[in-house]
Design a protein around this motif. Structure first.
Motif, PDB file in Angstrom:
ATOM      1  N   LEU A  41       0.815  -1.221   0.000  1.00  0.00           N
ATOM      2  CA  LEU A  41       0.000   0.000   0.000  1.00  0.00           C
ATOM      3  C   LEU A  41       0.846   1.267   0.000  1.00  0.00           C
ATOM      4  O   LEU A  41       0.440   2.280  -0.577  1.00  0.00           O
ATOM      5  N   HIS A  42       2.014   1.239   0.638  1.00  0.00           N
ATOM      6  CA  HIS A  42       2.828   2.460   0.670  1.00  0.00           C
ATOM      7  C   HIS A  42       3.376   2.825  -0.714  1.00  0.00           C
ATOM      8  O   HIS A  42       3.851   3.941  -0.912  1.00  0.00           O
ATOM      9  N   LEU A  43       3.270   1.916  -1.685  1.00  0.00           N
ATOM     10  CA  LEU A  43       3.717   2.219  -3.048  1.00  0.00           C
ATOM     11  C   LEU A  43       2.577   2.704  -3.938  1.00  0.00           C
ATOM     12  O   LEU A  43       2.798   3.065  -5.087  1.00  0.00           O
ATOM     13  N   LEU A  44       1.352   2.725  -3.417  1.00  0.00           N
ATOM     14  CA  LEU A  44       0.185   3.124  -4.199  1.00  0.00           C
ATOM     15  C   LEU A  44      -0.289   4.515  -3.782  1.00  0.00           C
ATOM     16  O   LEU A  44      -0.625   4.745  -2.635  1.00  0.00           O
ATOM     17  N   SER A  45      -0.309   5.440  -4.729  1.00  0.00           N
ATOM     18  CA  SER A  45      -0.871   6.761  -4.446  1.00  0.00           C
ATOM     19  C   SER A  45      -1.974   7.028  -5.459  1.00  0.00           C
ATOM     20  O   SER A  45      -2.031   6.404  -6.520  1.00  0.00           O
ATOM     21  N   MET A  46      -2.862   7.962  -5.117  1.00  0.00           N
ATOM     22  CA  MET A  46      -4.027   8.237  -5.952  1.00  0.00           C
ATOM     23  C   MET A  46      -4.191   9.735  -6.162  1.00  0.00           C
ATOM     24  O   MET A  46      -3.794  10.536  -5.316  1.00  0.00           O
ATOM     25  N   ALA A  47      -4.803  10.074  -7.298  1.00  0.00           N
ATOM     26  CA  ALA A  47      -5.096  11.470  -7.611  1.00  0.00           C
ATOM     27  C   ALA A  47      -6.407  11.524  -8.374  1.00  0.00           C
ATOM     28  O   ALA A  47      -6.724  10.620  -9.151  1.00  0.00           O
ATOM     29  N   SER A  48      -7.166  12.611  -8.157  1.00  0.00           N
ATOM     30  CA  SER A  48      -8.455  12.750  -8.835  1.00  0.00           C
ATOM     31  C   SER A  48      -8.450  13.835  -9.911  1.00  0.00           C
ATOM     32  O   SER A  48      -9.452  14.049 -10.575  1.00  0.00           O
ATOM     33  N   SER A  49      -7.318  14.494 -10.082  1.00  0.00           N
ATOM     34  CA  SER A  49      -7.241  15.570 -11.079  1.00  0.00           C
ATOM     35  C   SER A  49      -5.817  15.682 -11.611  1.00  0.00           C
ATOM     36  O   SER A  49      -4.877  15.117 -11.037  1.00  0.00           O
ATOM     37  N   PHE A  50      -5.676  16.424 -12.685  1.00  0.00           N
ATOM     38  CA  PHE A  50      -4.356  16.644 -13.259  1.00  0.00           C
ATOM     39  C   PHE A  50      -3.439  17.320 -12.246  1.00  0.00           C
ATOM     40  O   PHE A  50      -2.273  16.932 -12.099  1.00  0.00           O
ATOM     41  N   GLU A  51      -3.965  18.303 -11.526  1.00  0.00           N
ATOM     42  CA  GLU A  51      -3.146  19.032 -10.556  1.00  0.00           C
ATOM     43  C   GLU A  51      -2.655  18.108  -9.439  1.00  0.00           C
ATOM     44  O   GLU A  51      -1.481  18.163  -9.052  1.00  0.00           O
ATOM     45  N   GLU A  52      -3.556  17.278  -8.926  1.00  0.00           N
ATOM     46  CA  GLU A  52      -3.155  16.317  -7.891  1.00  0.00           C
ATOM     47  C   GLU A  52      -2.142  15.324  -8.445  1.00  0.00           C
ATOM     48  O   GLU A  52      -1.172  14.970  -7.767  1.00  0.00           O
TER      49      GLU A  52
END
Length: 70
Positions: A41-52
Motif C-alpha cells: 500500500l505504501h507504493l500506491l498513491s491516488m489522484a483525482s485531477s491533473f493538478e493532484e
C-alpha cells in the motif's frame, strides 16, 4: 501473481504506482486490485485531477501510472 515471470513480479512489487481517475470508486477499486496482487500500500498513491497527479508525480516519481483518458 502467478501469471507474471519473476522479473515482472519484482518490478511490480517494488515500483511506486499512481492511480489517476476522477471517480473515487474507480480509484479505490484499482487500488484494491493492485493491493490484492501483493503491491504494498505504501507504493500506491491516488489522484483525482491533473493538478493532484502532477503533485504526486513530483513527490513519489511513480514508475507505473494507471489512468483513464478522454
Amino acid at each position: 501473481m502467478g501469471l507474471l515471470d519473476k522479473e515482472s513480479q519484482e518490478f511490480l512489487l517494488t515500483s511506486p504506482c499512481l492511480i489517476i481517475d476522477e471517480n473515487s470508486g474507480a480509484r479505490t477499486g484499482i487500488k484494491k486490485i493492485l493491493a490484492g496482487l501483493g503491491i504494498p500500500l505504501h507504493l500506491l498513491s491516488m489522484a483525482s485531477s491533473f493538478e493532484e497527479a502532477e503533485a504526486e508525480i513530483r513527490k513519489h516519481s511513480p514508475r507505473i501510472i494507471f489512468c483513464d483518458y478522454v
